[in-house]
Design an enzyme around this catalytic site. Sequence first.
Site, PDB file in Angstrom:
ATOM      1  N   ASP A 307       0.932  -1.212  -0.031  1.00 14.19           N
ATOM      2  CA  ASP A 307       0.174  -0.049   0.179  1.00 14.19           C
ATOM      3  C   ASP A 307       1.019   1.216  -0.051  1.00 14.19           C
ATOM      4  O   ASP A 307       2.378   1.342   0.035  1.00 14.19           O
ATOM      5  CB  ASP A 307      -0.834  -0.124   1.155  1.00 14.19           C
ATOM      6  CG  ASP A 307      -2.331   0.804   0.852  1.00 14.19           C
ATOM      7  OD1 ASP A 307      -2.270   1.895   0.196  1.00 14.19           O
ATOM      8  OD2 ASP A 307      -3.457   0.524   1.586  1.00 14.19           O
TER       9      ASP A 307
HETATM   10  C1  BGC Z   1      -5.471   2.980   0.190  1.00 17.01           C
HETATM   11  C2  BGC Z   1      -5.628   1.768  -0.889  1.00 17.01           C
HETATM   12  C3  BGC Z   1      -5.392   2.633  -2.273  1.00 17.01           C
HETATM   13  C4  BGC Z   1      -3.801   3.161  -2.367  1.00 17.01           C
HETATM   14  C5  BGC Z   1      -3.736   3.772  -3.855  1.00 17.01           C
HETATM   15  C6  BGC Z   1      -3.991   3.725  -0.053  1.00 17.01           C
HETATM   16  O1  BGC Z   1      -3.884   4.877   0.644  1.00 17.01           O
HETATM   17  O2  BGC Z   1      -5.229   2.454   1.520  1.00 17.01           O
HETATM   18  O3  BGC Z   1      -6.570   1.128  -0.671  1.00 17.01           O
HETATM   19  O4  BGC Z   1      -5.272   1.565  -3.040  1.00 17.01           O
HETATM   20  O5  BGC Z   1      -3.852   4.347  -1.398  1.00 17.01           O
HETATM   21  O6  BGC Z   1      -4.450   4.913  -4.038  1.00 17.01           O
END
Ligand code: BGC
Length: 748
Positions: A307
Amino acid sequence: MNRLKTLTTLLLCTIALQVFSQKKKSDIDIDKLIKQMSIEEKAGQMTQIDLGIVCVGDICVLKNPQTLDINKLTTAIAKYHIGSILNVGCGSGTISLPNWQKIIETLDQTNKKLSAHQVPILYGIDAIHGANYTMGATLFPQEIGQAATWNTSLVKRANEITAYETRASGIPWNFSPVLDLGRQPLWSRFFETYGEDVYLAKSMTKAAINGMQGNDVGSPYKVAACMKHFLGYSVPLSGKDRTPVWISDRELREYFLPTFQTAINEGARTVMINSGELNGSPVHANYDILTKLLRDELGFKGVAVTDWEDIYKLVNTHHVAATKKEAVRMAIMAGIDMSMTPNDYEFTELLVQLVKEGTIPESRLDLSVKRILQLKKDLGLFDQMKYPSTLYPQFGSKENAEVSYQLASESITLLKNKNNTLPLQNEKVLVCGPGANSINYLNGAWTHTWQGVDARYNTPNKLTIIQALEKYKKDNIVYAEGSTIDSLTNIEECMAKAKSVDKIIICLTELPSAEIPGNIDDLSLPLAQENLVKQLQTLNKPIILVMCFNRPRIIKNIIDKSDAIVYAYLPSDEGGRAITDILYGNTNPSGKLPFTYPANVNDFDHYDRKAADEQSNVGTANGYNPAFEFGQGLSYTTFEYSNFTISNSKLNDFDSVFVKVTVKNTGTRTGKEVVQLYYKDLVASITPSSKKLTGFQKINLAAGQSQEVTFVVLKSDLSFINKELNRVTEKGEFELFIQNNKQLIYVN
Ligand code: BGC
């Protein structure tokens, strides 16, 4: 003329599709290619950067429209050999279809010019409820509302459209669906889940993965799904996003693993890792979870992406690594394939250093690069990176919006309807409350921007609740805002207008938000909105609450004196229309809660509670006493259940039990009913739940019509995880039940 237009579109579409499939001949030899790649190129493949760092302007400063900066892009490709890019640029918003096409084509052309092996760049996006980062795309109700439909065909269809419109934008990879279970209602991402129940969430998972990926992920209408966030993200003890989670190994397997296992069985191509810590260990550095469990046990073969910035967070947030270099080593050796770095190239440089100095074997990189290249190959990226508009005549179409409308209609859940307050007929109605006149509040986060609060990007001509109501029955509707989300506004005007109407609709809501910006301290309804309802209740007129929320906010102080409650989740762009049709009875409500609606701020009950949850020291009251139960939802018609039978009362290993029930629509209108089959294990070595869902079917019945519904129950359907962490069905008596109809069976 119209026929001619349709024929021309069809022809163009066929030609474009032929061009696409003719070119789809790649027989690239991945192993050979890997042998030719340098350590730098391999580390680059494992790097994912945010679009913002290759665009004109500063990182994380709004760019509108986003324009690629060829110098920055040259650095990303020629120097760092990056393998993947994501999103719309930190801090920025949605992108038009032509601009997406331009961006993707420029990336491809520049990559072809600069990269030695011309490995295509894999673009990934959060298309969370539709292609929400492409202007004019079809937006769907958020996952929690999709689950409330209990209609897997509709959910599959929505995911097919999301895949289609995402590919139309040139993007073959979607960071969706969220497969975390919604068992902590405070959590800011509760609305992104399929609710609290394992069986329902598994059913939705299957529909979502199949809809998104289909049988051929390389089709120009499909995208790779990304199941997220592995594992144990959704139940932070504090309720706040990315704070510590404690889940025993047994419960992890009982509640939180099955959706991921389902997605893997359905062929989910990628996984995103839980940003937080689980039982004191950040998941990004956890070999047991990322390799032993995910790969060796569950058999996942695809790409594991981190993430946002999560390798660096091993140093900055979790304090398990003293330096970023150590963090990179930990994460890669734990099992990460790709780092969503995403705002610099330090990860890439450190990874190269670690391999060159012998700390990480190059073979470890080969493993990840192979998975990444295989994904690119299967997505068809080595063959074709152009997605001409002619291939996508249905992008943002009326037909697609209709699917969204259907989903919203079937999700909306009627929780209370005293004295048939609803449906409305010709009464004069006051509409008020902060949710009445906003498209953003219908959509929630991940709508054109990350937090979804910027109205500038909204799709034109979508109707808010008040706009849809006025369009339908202008003469009967008066409007006064009464309150914003957190302060009373024109309350005198609102009270004055309320005096002249027959019924009052109050649209309650909360600010769209996700992740840490969505943290709240308790589940209480914002006070101003509670006060608005209380003041209007003093007029003794029928009160109808229409609620659009990220999570169930507590309404105990206003529930008794409210006559009807319409819970709409986050129904999205078609929500205004769908709510109007429910209020006026053009649609008969059929949504059922996918979670237990708490009565009090401290109640974190689930329907599959234990008997001990039902104890109470307050008089004889049941300790489990939610405001509304999981699976509950009223209709404007009535259903009667009869002829509940089971085929046999003993169940052995190779047997099955056929459970039958007849459902009759005993009211005066057509209606949809969700027939729900539950069971209870009477005695078990792990305290059994009072009730567990093991089957459901949504049926449509005309007034007076009956239908026999059949479920098949196998021994494995009655299983649980025992102390030794094995899935077992223990011998003994089980109760099978549908509503109040019960039968005992004996399992051998
Ligand atoms: C979120 C994810 C997301 C990623 C990309 C993160 O902050 O937890 O769910 O896919 O950002 O935007």
